[in-house]
Design a protein around this motif. Structure first.
Motif, PDB file in Angstrom:
ATOM      1  N   GLN A 144      42.983  21.200  43.799  1.00  0.00           N
ATOM      2  CA  GLN A 144      44.084  20.786  42.932  1.00  0.00           C
ATOM      3  C   GLN A 144      44.641  21.951  42.120  1.00  0.00           C
ATOM      4  N   GLY A 145      44.223  23.158  42.492  1.00  0.00           N
ATOM      5  CA  GLY A 145      44.699  24.331  41.770  1.00  0.00           C
ATOM      6  C   GLY A 145      43.677  24.821  40.763  1.00  0.00           C
ATOM      7  N   GLU A 146      44.110  25.689  39.884  1.00  0.00           N
ATOM      8  CA  GLU A 146      43.220  26.286  38.894  1.00  0.00           C
ATOM      9  C   GLU A 146      43.395  25.610  37.543  1.00  0.00           C
ATOM     10  N   PHE A 147      42.287  25.250  36.915  1.00  0.00           N
ATOM     11  CA  PHE A 147      42.329  24.663  35.581  1.00  0.00           C
ATOM     12  C   PHE A 147      41.016  24.976  34.876  1.00  0.00           C
ATOM     13  N   SER A 148      40.995  24.775  33.563  1.00  0.00           N
ATOM     14  CA  SER A 148      39.826  25.125  32.762  1.00  0.00           C
ATOM     15  C   SER A 148      39.172  23.893  32.150  1.00  0.00           C
ATOM     16  N   CYS A 149      37.852  23.960  31.960  1.00  0.00           N
ATOM     17  CA  CYS A 149      37.092  22.910  31.295  1.00  0.00           C
ATOM     18  C   CYS A 149      36.199  23.536  30.232  1.00  0.00           C
ATOM     19  N   ARG A 150      35.932  22.799  29.188  1.00  0.00           N
ATOM     20  CA  ARG A 150      35.005  23.274  28.163  1.00  0.00           C
ATOM     21  C   ARG A 150      33.566  23.038  28.605  1.00  0.00           C
ATOM     22  N   VAL A 151      32.729  24.022  28.417  1.00  0.00           N
ATOM     23  CA  VAL A 151      31.319  23.901  28.769  1.00  0.00           C
ATOM     24  C   VAL A 151      30.541  23.476  27.532  1.00  0.00           C
ATOM     25  N   ILE A 152      29.740  22.404  27.663  1.00  0.00           N
ATOM     26  CA  ILE A 152      28.992  21.842  26.543  1.00  0.00           C
ATOM     27  C   ILE A 152      27.509  22.183  26.634  1.00  0.00           C
ATOM     28  N   SER A 153      26.942  22.115  27.835  1.00  0.00           N
ATOM     29  CA  SER A 153      25.511  22.372  27.993  1.00  0.00           C
ATOM     30  C   SER A 153      25.258  23.107  29.302  1.00  0.00           C
ATOM     31  N   ILE A 154      24.084  23.731  29.382  1.00  0.00           N
ATOM     32  CA  ILE A 154      23.737  24.529  30.560  1.00  0.00           C
ATOM     33  C   ILE A 154      22.241  24.444  30.819  1.00  0.00           C
ATOM     34  N   SER A 155      21.875  24.525  32.071  1.00  0.00           N
ATOM     35  CA  SER A 155      20.476  24.659  32.486  1.00  0.00           C
ATOM     36  C   SER A 155      20.474  25.599  33.684  1.00  0.00           C
ATOM     37  N   GLU A 156      19.293  25.927  34.139  1.00  0.00           N
ATOM     38  CA  GLU A 156      19.201  26.779  35.323  1.00  0.00           C
ATOM     39  C   GLU A 156      19.904  26.149  36.512  1.00  0.00           C
ATOM     40  N   GLY A 157      19.971  24.807  36.510  1.00  0.00           N
ATOM     41  CA  GLY A 157      20.535  24.109  37.657  1.00  0.00           C
ATOM     42  C   GLY A 157      22.022  23.833  37.602  1.00  0.00           C
ATOM     43  N   GLY A 158      22.608  23.831  36.392  1.00  0.00           N
ATOM     44  CA  GLY A 158      24.020  23.487  36.346  1.00  0.00           C
ATOM     45  C   GLY A 158      24.568  23.376  34.938  1.00  0.00           C
ATOM     46  N   LEU A 159      25.715  22.670  34.816  1.00  0.00           N
ATOM     47  CA  LEU A 159      26.456  22.605  33.563  1.00  0.00           C
ATOM     48  C   LEU A 159      26.857  21.180  33.222  1.00  0.00           C
ATOM     49  N   GLY A 160      27.039  20.938  31.933  1.00  0.00           N
ATOM     50  CA  GLY A 160      27.715  19.752  31.454  1.00  0.00           C
ATOM     51  C   GLY A 160      29.056  20.202  30.899  1.00  0.00           C
ATOM     52  N   ILE A 161      30.154  19.629  31.359  1.00  0.00           N
ATOM     53  CA  ILE A 161      31.482  20.096  30.961  1.00  0.00           C
ATOM     54  C   ILE A 161      32.362  18.932  30.519  1.00  0.00           C
ATOM     55  N   ASN A 162      33.353  19.234  29.700  1.00  0.00           N
ATOM     56  CA  ASN A 162      34.320  18.241  29.249  1.00  0.00           C
ATOM     57  C   ASN A 162      35.715  18.574  29.770  1.00  0.00           C
ATOM     58  N   ASP A 163      36.630  17.607  29.629  1.00  0.00           N
ATOM     59  CA  ASP A 163      38.021  17.754  30.107  1.00  0.00           C
ATOM     60  C   ASP A 163      38.055  17.911  31.626  1.00  0.00           C
ATOM     61  N   ALA A 164      37.202  17.158  32.306  1.00  0.00           N
ATOM     62  CA  ALA A 164      37.053  17.335  33.758  1.00  0.00           C
ATOM     63  C   ALA A 164      37.619  16.173  34.559  1.00  0.00           C
ATOM     64  N   GLN A 165      38.675  15.547  34.057  1.00  0.00           N
ATOM     65  CA  GLN A 165      39.242  14.388  34.756  1.00  0.00           C
ATOM     66  C   GLN A 165      39.745  14.719  36.156  1.00  0.00           C
ATOM     67  N   LYS A 166      40.062  15.985  36.412  1.00  0.00           N
ATOM     68  CA  LYS A 166      40.604  16.354  37.718  1.00  0.00           C
ATOM     69  C   LYS A 166      39.522  16.471  38.794  1.00  0.00           C
ATOM     70  N   LEU A 167      38.269  16.510  38.392  1.00  0.00           N
ATOM     71  CA  LEU A 167      37.185  16.697  39.358  1.00  0.00           C
ATOM     72  C   LEU A 167      36.703  15.363  39.925  1.00  0.00           C
ATOM     73  N   LYS A 168      36.165  15.421  41.139  1.00  0.00           N
ATOM     74  CA  LYS A 168      35.652  14.229  41.802  1.00  0.00           C
ATOM     75  C   LYS A 168      34.210  14.482  42.261  1.00  0.00           C
ATOM     76  N   ILE A 169      33.407  13.437  42.242  1.00  0.00           N
ATOM     77  CA  ILE A 169      32.020  13.550  42.661  1.00  0.00           C
ATOM     78  C   ILE A 169      31.953  14.049  44.108  1.00  0.00           C
ATOM     79  N   GLY A 170      31.102  15.027  44.327  1.00  0.00           N
ATOM     80  CA  GLY A 170      30.938  15.602  45.653  1.00  0.00           C
ATOM     81  C   GLY A 170      31.830  16.805  45.919  1.00  0.00           C
ATOM     82  N   GLU A 171      32.818  17.013  45.075  1.00  0.00           N
ATOM     83  CA  GLU A 171      33.739  18.139  45.241  1.00  0.00           C
ATOM     84  C   GLU A 171      33.041  19.455  44.925  1.00  0.00           C
ATOM     85  N   ARG A 172      33.379  20.483  45.660  1.00  0.00           N
ATOM     86  CA  ARG A 172      32.884  21.823  45.372  1.00  0.00           C
ATOM     87  C   ARG A 172      34.056  22.720  44.992  1.00  0.00           C
TER      88      ARG A 172
END
Length: 226
Positions: A144-172
């Motif tokens: 869907q193009g380039e966009f930014s999200c705020r990062v709230i939390s992090i672990s070795e495995g991944g991130l928790g982010i906000n403002d991510a309405q454009k993302l879909k489960i399973g998307e890379r």
């Protein structure tokens, strides 16, 4: 509510974890506009909003004896509601709790470490697979193009982010994480494991390099508690 699950953000620096009494003591001596985040929460809170949450939150009593069922989702996939005993049996078969979220009595989704009874029954440490708060932005390059999200939390495995309405489960997507809390810019392929209606999403790192992984581990370990 005396668990050390709370963190303070002040002037770009994150400290913690603290219990509520420690939070009050710390922020009383801070200048600026501190914000507070707790494990299992999707957003930073002002001290006023945090105090309101503490005031209104009532620890769940007799959780194990209640007829109400528990909800669990793993990697963003929600399973059928289950009794507490069945929940514990399932959790004992899981090695990595970083992608596990629980909900009880419509309390909203929270990470496993928000429920002290479960932590005790599983005999796990809150240092295991920790998610910790971080301040930053991730630039997502998706279909869907380039966009930014705020990062709230992090672990070795991944991130928790906000403002991510454009993302879909399973998307890379290709992600570039910039944070004043890290000494390098993190570049990685990310996979979306869940997206909430409020725009909060969980993503996992795919093929993270050792350099970037080491940087994240070094940051996460700053918040390790005994």
């Amino acid at each position: 509510m005396n668990l050390k699950i709370w963190f303070i953000l002040n002037e770009g620096q994150v400290t913690g974890p603290f219990n509520p009494e420690e939070i009050e003591s710390k922020i009383a001596n801070l200048s600026g506009q501190p914000q507070i985040w707790g494990r299992g929460h999707a957003e930073w809170m002002t001290p006023g909003k945090w105090r309101q949450f503490i005031k209104e939150f009532h620890p769940l009593k007799n959780e194990t004896d209640s007829q109400q069922l528990w909800k669990i989702r793993i990697d963003g996939i929600e399973k059928s509601p289950m009794k507490y005993s069945d929940l514990i049996t399932l959790l004992k078969s899981i090695k990595d709790f970083s992608t596990v979220d629980l909900s009880f009595a419509d309390s909203g989704w929270k990470e496993i470490f928000s429920f002290q009874k479960i932590v005790d029954d599983l005999e796990i440490s809150r240092r295991s697979h920790p998610r910790v708060p971080i301040v930053g932005t991730i630039v997502c390059e998706s279909e869907q193009g380039e966009f930014s999200c705020r990062v709230i939390s992090i672990s070795e495995g991944g991130l928790g982010i906000n403002d991510a309405q454009k993302l879909k489960i399973g998307e890379r997507f290709n992600g570039t994480l910039n944070s004043p809390n890290l000494y390098v810019t993190i570049n990685s392929i990310c996979e979306v494991v869940y997206v909430g209606a409020d725009g909060y999403a969980g993503v996992r790192f795919v093929g993270l390099t050792e350099e970037f992984k080491s940087s994240i581990i070094e940051y996460v370990n700053k918040f390790a508690t005994v």
